[in-house]
Design a protein around this motif. Structure first.
Motif, PDB file in Angstrom:
ATOM      1  N   LEU A  36       0.853  -1.109  -0.045  1.00 41.23           N
ATOM      2  CA  LEU A  36      -0.030   0.058   0.052  1.00 41.23           C
ATOM      3  C   LEU A  36       0.895   1.255   0.085  1.00 41.23           C
ATOM      4  CD1 LEU A  36      -2.956   1.160   0.374  1.00 41.23           C
ATOM      5  CD2 LEU A  36      -2.344   1.410   2.787  1.00 41.23           C
ATOM      6  N   ILE A  37       0.547   2.177  -0.860  1.00 43.97           N
ATOM      7  CA  ILE A  37       1.365   3.395  -0.993  1.00 43.97           C
ATOM      8  C   ILE A  37       0.332   4.405  -0.722  1.00 43.97           C
ATOM      9  CG2 ILE A  37       2.680   4.945  -2.306  1.00 43.97           C
ATOM     10  CD1 ILE A  37       3.858   2.031  -1.851  1.00 43.97           C
ATOM     11  N   ARG A  38       0.946   5.404   0.210  1.00 42.60           N
ATOM     12  CA  ARG A  38       0.074   6.724   0.673  1.00 42.60           C
ATOM     13  C   ARG A  38       0.770   7.991   0.206  1.00 42.60           C
ATOM     14  NH1 ARG A  38      -3.940   5.589   4.572  1.00 42.60           N
ATOM     15  NH2 ARG A  38      -3.576   3.737   5.874  1.00 42.60           N
ATOM     16  N   ARG A  39       0.122   9.039   0.367  1.00 40.82           N
ATOM     17  CA  ARG A  39       0.864  10.434   0.013  1.00 40.82           C
ATOM     18  C   ARG A  39       1.665  10.530   0.899  1.00 40.82           C
ATOM     19  NH1 ARG A  39      -4.388  14.577  -1.659  1.00 40.82           N
ATOM     20  NH2 ARG A  39      -5.085  13.341  -3.371  1.00 40.82           N
ATOM     21  N   ARG A  40       1.516  10.170   2.434  1.00 39.05           N
ATOM     22  CA  ARG A  40       2.438  10.271   3.382  1.00 39.05           C
ATOM     23  C   ARG A  40       3.347   9.410   3.185  1.00 39.05           C
ATOM     24  NH1 ARG A  40       2.117  12.958   8.246  1.00 39.05           N
ATOM     25  NH2 ARG A  40      -0.098  13.529   8.058  1.00 39.05           N
ATOM     26  N   GLY A  41       4.799   9.663   3.425  1.00 33.62           N
ATOM     27  CA  GLY A  41       5.899   8.826   3.293  1.00 33.62           C
ATOM     28  C   GLY A  41       7.061   9.267   2.636  1.00 33.62           C
ATOM     29  N   ALA A  42       7.032  10.286   1.830  1.00 30.60           N
ATOM     30  CA  ALA A  42       8.243  10.926   1.401  1.00 30.60           C
ATOM     31  C   ALA A  42       9.260  11.055   2.106  1.00 30.60           C
ATOM     32  CB  ALA A  42       7.679  12.261   0.470  1.00 30.60           C
ATOM     33  N   ARG A  43      10.682  10.903   1.824  1.00 28.52           N
ATOM     34  CA  ARG A  43      11.696  11.251   2.668  1.00 28.52           C
ATOM     35  C   ARG A  43      12.811  12.019   1.782  1.00 28.52           C
ATOM     36  NH1 ARG A  43      10.156   5.818   3.542  1.00 28.52           N
ATOM     37  NH2 ARG A  43      11.716   5.084   1.742  1.00 28.52           N
ATOM     38  N   PRO A  44      13.406  12.950   2.615  1.00 24.51           N
ATOM     39  CA  PRO A  44      14.625  13.963   1.917  1.00 24.51           C
ATOM     40  C   PRO A  44      15.404  12.741   1.418  1.00 24.51           C
ATOM     41  CG  PRO A  44      13.933  14.912   4.233  1.00 24.51           C
ATOM     42  CD  PRO A  44      13.187  13.565   4.011  1.00 24.51           C
ATOM     43  N   GLY A  45      15.912  13.069   0.198  1.00 21.99           N
ATOM     44  CA  GLY A  45      16.923  12.302  -0.545  1.00 21.99           C
ATOM     45  C   GLY A  45      16.051  11.265  -1.651  1.00 21.99           C
ATOM     46  N   ASP A  46      14.852  11.095  -1.607  1.00 26.83           N
ATOM     47  CA  ASP A  46      13.852  10.618  -2.626  1.00 26.83           C
ATOM     48  C   ASP A  46      13.886  11.523  -3.827  1.00 26.83           C
ATOM     49  OD1 ASP A  46      13.315   8.431  -0.764  1.00 26.83           O
ATOM     50  OD2 ASP A  46      11.349   9.183  -0.526  1.00 26.83           O
ATOM     51  N   VAL A  47      13.896  10.788  -4.827  1.00 22.71           N
ATOM     52  CA  VAL A  47      13.613  11.294  -6.023  1.00 22.71           C
ATOM     53  C   VAL A  47      11.985  11.752  -6.266  1.00 22.71           C
ATOM     54  CG1 VAL A  47      15.637  10.718  -7.514  1.00 22.71           C
ATOM     55  CG2 VAL A  47      13.386   9.416  -7.652  1.00 22.71           C
ATOM     56  N   VAL A  48      11.616  12.732  -6.936  1.00 23.13           N
ATOM     57  CA  VAL A  48      10.356  12.998  -7.307  1.00 23.13           C
ATOM     58  C   VAL A  48      10.135  12.528  -8.949  1.00 23.13           C
ATOM     59  CG1 VAL A  48       8.578  14.764  -7.804  1.00 23.13           C
ATOM     60  CG2 VAL A  48      10.028  14.937  -5.784  1.00 23.13           C
ATOM     61  N   ALA A  49       9.100  11.951  -9.270  1.00 22.97           N
ATOM     62  CA  ALA A  49       8.931  11.347 -10.495  1.00 22.97           C
ATOM     63  C   ALA A  49       7.630  11.195 -11.050  1.00 22.97           C
ATOM     64  CB  ALA A  49       9.676   9.881 -10.763  1.00 22.97           C
ATOM     65  N   VAL A  50       7.264  11.228 -12.253  1.00 19.40           N
ATOM     66  CA  VAL A  50       6.220  11.021 -12.727  1.00 19.40           C
ATOM     67  C   VAL A  50       5.883  10.163 -13.795  1.00 19.40           C
ATOM     68  CG1 VAL A  50       5.192  13.424 -12.321  1.00 19.40           C
ATOM     69  CG2 VAL A  50       6.394  13.189 -14.368  1.00 19.40           C
ATOM     70  N   PHE A  95       4.928  10.493  -7.904  1.00 23.79           N
ATOM     71  CA  PHE A  95       5.499   9.559  -6.762  1.00 23.79           C
ATOM     72  C   PHE A  95       7.015   9.953  -6.305  1.00 23.79           C
ATOM     73  CE2 PHE A  95       6.751   7.346 -10.513  1.00 23.79           C
ATOM     74  CZ  PHE A  95       7.903   6.919 -10.465  1.00 23.79           C
ATOM     75  N   CYS A  96       7.273   9.574  -5.136  1.00 29.16           N
ATOM     76  CA  CYS A  96       8.472   9.837  -4.667  1.00 29.16           C
ATOM     77  C   CYS A  96       9.073   8.200  -4.197  1.00 29.16           C
ATOM     78  CB  CYS A  96       8.463  10.441  -3.227  1.00 29.16           C
ATOM     79  SG  CYS A  96       7.782  12.122  -3.407  1.00 29.16           S
ATOM     80  N   ALA A  97      10.462   8.219  -4.456  1.00 26.97           N
ATOM     81  CA  ALA A  97      11.085   6.946  -4.306  1.00 26.97           C
ATOM     82  C   ALA A  97      12.654   7.056  -4.144  1.00 26.97           C
ATOM     83  CB  ALA A  97      10.931   6.250  -5.576  1.00 26.97           C
ATOM     84  N   PRO A  98      13.117   6.066  -3.503  1.00 27.88           N
ATOM     85  CA  PRO A  98      14.660   6.099  -3.173  1.00 27.88           C
ATOM     86  C   PRO A  98      15.257   6.124  -4.556  1.00 27.88           C
ATOM     87  CG  PRO A  98      13.434   4.583  -1.773  1.00 27.88           C
ATOM     88  CD  PRO A  98      12.573   4.942  -2.784  1.00 27.88           C
ATOM     89  N   PRO A  99      16.435   6.705  -4.882  1.00 28.85           N
ATOM     90  CA  PRO A  99      16.763   6.503  -6.188  1.00 28.85           C
ATOM     91  C   PRO A  99      17.384   5.093  -6.413  1.00 28.85           C
ATOM     92  CG  PRO A  99      18.386   7.741  -4.603  1.00 28.85           C
ATOM     93  CD  PRO A  99      16.981   7.625  -3.936  1.00 28.85           C
TER      94      PRO A  99
END
Length: 288
Positions: A133-147, A244-248
């Motif tokens: 399950l993926i929520r809107r909450r959970g982004a972390r500094p250092g993640d990339v932002v992607a579409v 989405f945000c994700a670890p690179p």
């Protein structure tokens, strides 16, 4: 109509954390059920020239897009149709059926009523394993932002670029991509129904970090002048892509066409080219 402002009012009655995501999350055995509902009106949501088949397709597509944004697999769809003319029903239902069939959902029922204006309410159910399950909450500094996909194409159609009419009238929810991204371990996700800028501000509202995008990396609509395309990509609605945000380290994700457009930052702000990004995009009109 500032829909987000009204959500804050609802949050004084319902637990505001339940309003953070594109879907409600409901325990269901060893899995989670996600549920979403959307209301579309002819005057505010259906572009001029749209066929009844396309109206039915869109009503289902917007709900399946919400389910996809949670990393869930679509299950059942209910459709409530307020008809201004009964002869429109066949086309609407065939469009809804075809969209369900195309994306692995099942149209199981709904309701009918007479309305002065065509109004369609779609309710969708999906299922997902708790760990995916993926929520809107959970982004972390250092993640990339992607579409996923390209941005601004639906709004480009409204601006007269007819090559993008299908993107506007027959949106393609990223159902398969949402499931893949959920299993891959992205940290936060939502769909981009109201434009990238508003969506980034929505993520800002529920995360303890910020977001910085580089507009030179935005996937712009082809055939549109660059400055106009950048404006459409940032502020145009109706794309139904995934943000989405994700670890690179997990990118690229096989099976998903995605574009890295920025990064998650410590500062709680939304920046574009290192400047504050205006909180602007599609807002529902108040008709009365």
């Amino acid at each position: 109509m500032d829909e987000r402002g009204l959500h804050r009012l609802i949050g004084t009655i319902i637990d505001p954390e339940r309003l953070e995501d594109d879907c409600a999350v409901i325990p269901c055995g060893d899995r989670l059920m996600v549920a979403s509902t959307d209301m579309l009106h002819e005057t505010t949501d259906f572009p001029a020239g749209m066929t009844d088949w396309q109206a039915g397709w869109m009503a289902v597509a917007v709900t399946l897009s919400d389910i996809a944004s949670m990393g869930a697999a679509p299950g059942q769809v209910l459709l409530a149709v307020g008809l201004d003319r009964p002869e429109r029903l066949r086309g609407i239902m065939e469009g809804a059926w075809d969209c369900c069939t195309a994306f692995g959902a099942e149209l199981v029922g709904g309701d009918l009523d007479a309305h002065r204006e065509l109004t369609i309410v779609s309710t969708g159910l999906g299922a997902v394993e708790p760990e995916h399950l993926i929520r809107r909450r959970g982004a972390r500094p250092g993640d990339v932002v992607a579409v996923t996909g390209s941005l601004g194409e639906a709004q480009a159609a409204l601006n007269g670029y007819d090559r993008y009419l299908r993107k506007l009238l027959e949106p393609q929810p990223r159902v398969r991509e949402g499931e893949i991204l959920g299993r891959a371990g992205v940290s936060a996700m939502m769909d981009i129904s109201d434009g990238l800028a508003l969506s980034l501000h929505d993520l800002l509202a529920v995360n303890d970090c910020g977001f910085s995008v580089d507009t030179a990396r935005l996937p712009l609509p082809a055939g549109v002048p660059e400055d106009e395309g950048r404006e459409l990509a940032l502020y145009g609605g109706g794309d139904f892509e995934l943000l989405f945000c994700a670890p690179p380290t997990i990118l690229p994700v096989p099976g998903v066409e995605a574009h890295v457009i920025g990064e998650v930052i410590v500062e709680r702000a939304v920046l574009a080219d290192e400047k504050p990004l205006e909180r602007r995009g599609y807002l529902h009109e108040w008709v009365g």
